[in-house]
Design a protein around this motif. Structure first.
Motif, PDB file in Angstrom:
ATOM      1  N   LYS A   1      47.966  27.398  45.391  1.00 52.18           N
ATOM      2  CA  LYS A   1      48.860  28.521  45.418  1.00 52.18           C
ATOM      3  C   LYS A   1      48.888  29.205  43.737  1.00 52.18           C
ATOM      4  O   LYS A   1      48.826  30.589  43.871  1.00 52.18           O
ATOM      5  N   ARG A   2      48.601  28.457  43.048  1.00 54.59           N
ATOM      6  CA  ARG A   2      48.866  28.952  41.762  1.00 54.59           C
ATOM      7  C   ARG A   2      47.359  29.637  41.394  1.00 54.59           C
ATOM      8  O   ARG A   2      47.482  31.108  40.518  1.00 54.59           O
ATOM      9  N   VAL A   3      46.202  29.415  41.917  1.00 55.57           N
ATOM     10  CA  VAL A   3      45.071  30.317  41.846  1.00 55.57           C
ATOM     11  C   VAL A   3      45.183  31.614  42.536  1.00 55.57           C
ATOM     12  O   VAL A   3      44.942  32.706  42.093  1.00 55.57           O
ATOM     13  N   TRP A   4      45.722  31.418  43.634  1.00 59.60           N
ATOM     14  CA  TRP A   4      46.080  32.743  44.486  1.00 59.60           C
ATOM     15  C   TRP A   4      46.960  33.797  43.726  1.00 59.60           C
ATOM     16  O   TRP A   4      46.795  34.873  43.737  1.00 59.60           O
ATOM     17  N   GLN A   5      48.154  33.023  43.205  1.00 61.59           N
ATOM     18  CA  GLN A   5      49.151  33.950  42.291  1.00 61.59           C
ATOM     19  C   GLN A   5      48.264  34.692  41.455  1.00 61.59           C
ATOM     20  O   GLN A   5      48.596  36.145  40.780  1.00 61.59           O
ATOM     21  N   HIS A   6      47.536  33.891  40.498  1.00 59.14           N
ATOM     22  CA  HIS A   6      46.833  34.505  39.398  1.00 59.14           C
ATOM     23  C   HIS A   6      45.582  35.605  39.902  1.00 59.14           C
ATOM     24  O   HIS A   6      45.806  36.699  39.203  1.00 59.14           O
ATOM     25  N   ARG A   7      44.932  35.170  40.881  1.00 54.75           N
ATOM     26  CA  ARG A   7      44.020  36.306  41.327  1.00 54.75           C
ATOM     27  C   ARG A   7      44.530  37.557  42.034  1.00 54.75           C
ATOM     28  O   ARG A   7      44.050  38.576  41.989  1.00 54.75           O
ATOM     29  N   ASN A   8      45.829  37.690  42.423  1.00 51.35           N
ATOM     30  CA  ASN A   8      46.400  38.669  42.870  1.00 51.35           C
ATOM     31  C   ASN A   8      47.654  39.223  42.292  1.00 51.35           C
ATOM     32  O   ASN A   8      48.374  40.058  42.381  1.00 51.35           O
ATOM     33  N   ASP A   9      47.525  38.903  40.907  1.00 45.91           N
ATOM     34  CA  ASP A   9      48.428  39.477  39.864  1.00 45.91           C
ATOM     35  C   ASP A   9      49.868  39.208  40.120  1.00 45.91           C
ATOM     36  O   ASP A   9      50.533  40.199  39.863  1.00 45.91           O
ATOM     37  N   VAL A  10      50.067  38.192  40.739  1.00 45.37           N
ATOM     38  CA  VAL A  10      51.554  37.940  41.083  1.00 45.37           C
ATOM     39  C   VAL A  10      52.336  37.594  39.880  1.00 45.37           C
ATOM     40  O   VAL A  10      53.434  37.832  39.604  1.00 45.37           O
ATOM     41  N   VAL A  11      51.764  36.695  38.939  1.00 47.19           N
ATOM     42  CA  VAL A  11      52.374  36.356  37.859  1.00 47.19           C
ATOM     43  C   VAL A  11      52.126  37.051  36.549  1.00 47.19           C
ATOM     44  O   VAL A  11      50.779  37.429  36.223  1.00 47.19           O
ATOM     45  N   ASP A  12      53.064  37.545  35.905  1.00 49.51           N
ATOM     46  CA  ASP A  12      52.939  38.208  34.743  1.00 49.51           C
ATOM     47  C   ASP A  12      52.414  37.185  33.520  1.00 49.51           C
ATOM     48  O   ASP A  12      52.646  36.194  33.780  1.00 49.51           O
ATOM     49  N   GLY A  13      51.592  38.141  32.583  1.00 50.17           N
ATOM     50  CA  GLY A  13      51.230  36.913  31.441  1.00 50.17           C
ATOM     51  C   GLY A  13      49.599  37.643  31.109  1.00 50.17           C
ATOM     52  O   GLY A  13      49.175  38.417  31.630  1.00 50.17           O
ATOM     53  N   PHE A  14      49.138  36.366  30.627  1.00 44.83           N
ATOM     54  CA  PHE A  14      47.711  36.788  30.064  1.00 44.83           C
ATOM     55  C   PHE A  14      46.825  37.179  31.197  1.00 44.83           C
ATOM     56  O   PHE A  14      45.939  38.050  31.049  1.00 44.83           O
ATOM     57  N   THR A  15      46.835  36.313  32.449  1.00 45.86           N
ATOM     58  CA  THR A  15      45.673  36.727  33.408  1.00 45.86           C
ATOM     59  C   THR A  15      46.007  37.926  34.152  1.00 45.86           C
ATOM     60  O   THR A  15      44.911  38.620  34.391  1.00 45.86           O
ATOM     61  N   LYS A  16      47.069  38.456  34.171  1.00 42.51           N
ATOM     62  CA  LYS A  16      47.408  39.924  34.629  1.00 42.51           C
ATOM     63  C   LYS A  16      46.959  40.854  33.637  1.00 42.51           C
ATOM     64  O   LYS A  16      46.580  41.656  34.059  1.00 42.51           O
ATOM     65  N   ARG A  17      47.490  40.759  32.500  1.00 42.78           N
ATOM     66  CA  ARG A  17      47.306  41.555  31.474  1.00 42.78           C
ATOM     67  C   ARG A  17      45.782  41.802  31.276  1.00 42.78           C
ATOM     68  O   ARG A  17      45.288  42.956  30.930  1.00 42.78           O
ATOM     69  N   TYR A  18      44.973  40.886  31.173  1.00 42.85           N
ATOM     70  CA  TYR A  18      43.650  40.900  30.784  1.00 42.85           C
ATOM     71  C   TYR A  18      42.636  40.809  31.941  1.00 42.85           C
ATOM     72  O   TYR A  18      41.491  41.011  31.709  1.00 42.85           O
ATOM     73  N   SER A  19      43.172  40.778  33.101  1.00 40.39           N
ATOM     74  CA  SER A  19      42.506  40.776  34.514  1.00 40.39           C
ATOM     75  C   SER A  19      41.321  39.583  34.299  1.00 40.39           C
ATOM     76  O   SER A  19      40.285  39.827  34.688  1.00 40.39           O
ATOM     77  N   VAL A  20      41.977  38.479  34.065  1.00 39.87           N
ATOM     78  CA  VAL A  20      41.008  37.245  34.047  1.00 39.87           C
ATOM     79  C   VAL A  20      41.579  36.509  35.239  1.00 39.87           C
ATOM     80  O   VAL A  20      42.592  36.065  35.616  1.00 39.87           O
ATOM     81  N   HIS A  21      40.486  36.178  36.360  1.00 42.63           N
ATOM     82  CA  HIS A  21      40.938  35.882  37.534  1.00 42.63           C
ATOM     83  C   HIS A  21      39.811  34.573  38.073  1.00 42.63           C
ATOM     84  O   HIS A  21      39.723  34.472  38.954  1.00 42.63           O
ATOM     85  N   GLN A  22      39.058  34.078  37.139  1.00 41.11           N
ATOM     86  CA  GLN A  22      38.264  33.172  37.400  1.00 41.11           C
ATOM     87  C   GLN A  22      38.729  31.722  36.805  1.00 41.11           C
ATOM     88  O   GLN A  22      38.785  31.486  35.574  1.00 41.11           O
ATOM     89  N   LEU A  23      38.965  30.740  37.702  1.00 42.22           N
ATOM     90  CA  LEU A  23      39.424  29.332  37.298  1.00 42.22           C
ATOM     91  C   LEU A  23      38.249  28.679  36.720  1.00 42.22           C
ATOM     92  O   LEU A  23      37.173  28.684  37.490  1.00 42.22           O
ATOM     93  N   VAL A  24      38.075  28.201  35.578  1.00 45.93           N
ATOM     94  CA  VAL A  24      36.859  27.501  34.833  1.00 45.93           C
ATOM     95  C   VAL A  24      37.297  25.986  34.533  1.00 45.93           C
ATOM     96  O   VAL A  24      36.202  25.152  34.474  1.00 45.93           O
ATOM     97  N   TRP A  25      38.285  25.552  34.777  1.00 48.12           N
ATOM     98  CA  TRP A  25      38.661  24.106  34.611  1.00 48.12           C
ATOM     99  C   TRP A  25      39.886  23.755  35.141  1.00 48.12           C
ATOM    100  O   TRP A  25      40.933  24.544  35.029  1.00 48.12           O
TER     101      TRP A  25
END
Length: 69
Positions: free
Chosen positions: A7-31
């Motif tokens: 669920k958390r990965v989906w939220q970040h990939r779809n820019d549902v969550v405000d913050g770093f990942t949405k602001r900088y378009s970082v969508h790849q889980l590395v760890w």
């Protein structure tokens, strides 16, 4: 930190969550790491936050197998 990784990965990939990942378009889980308790996950997260960037990069690029808590 989350108890529902998919669920958390989906939220970040779809820019549902405000913050770093949405602001900088970082969508790849590395760890990720699995923990038996929330307390051990919080402790580990705090430890990693204190690491220098070079240490994190080295650790994550040299540890491509299943991470151990």
């Amino acid at each position: 930190m989350t108890s529902d990784l998919a669920k958390r990965v989906w939220q970040h990939r779809n820019d549902v969550v405000d913050g770093f990942t949405k602001r900088y378009s970082v969508h790849q889980l590395v760890w990720y790491e699995l923990h038996d308790t929330m307390e051990s996950a919080i402790k580990r997260e705090k430890t990693l936050k204190n690491w220098k960037r070079v240490w994190k990069f080295s650790h994550f690029t040299n540890s491509r197998s299943l991470p151990s808590p």
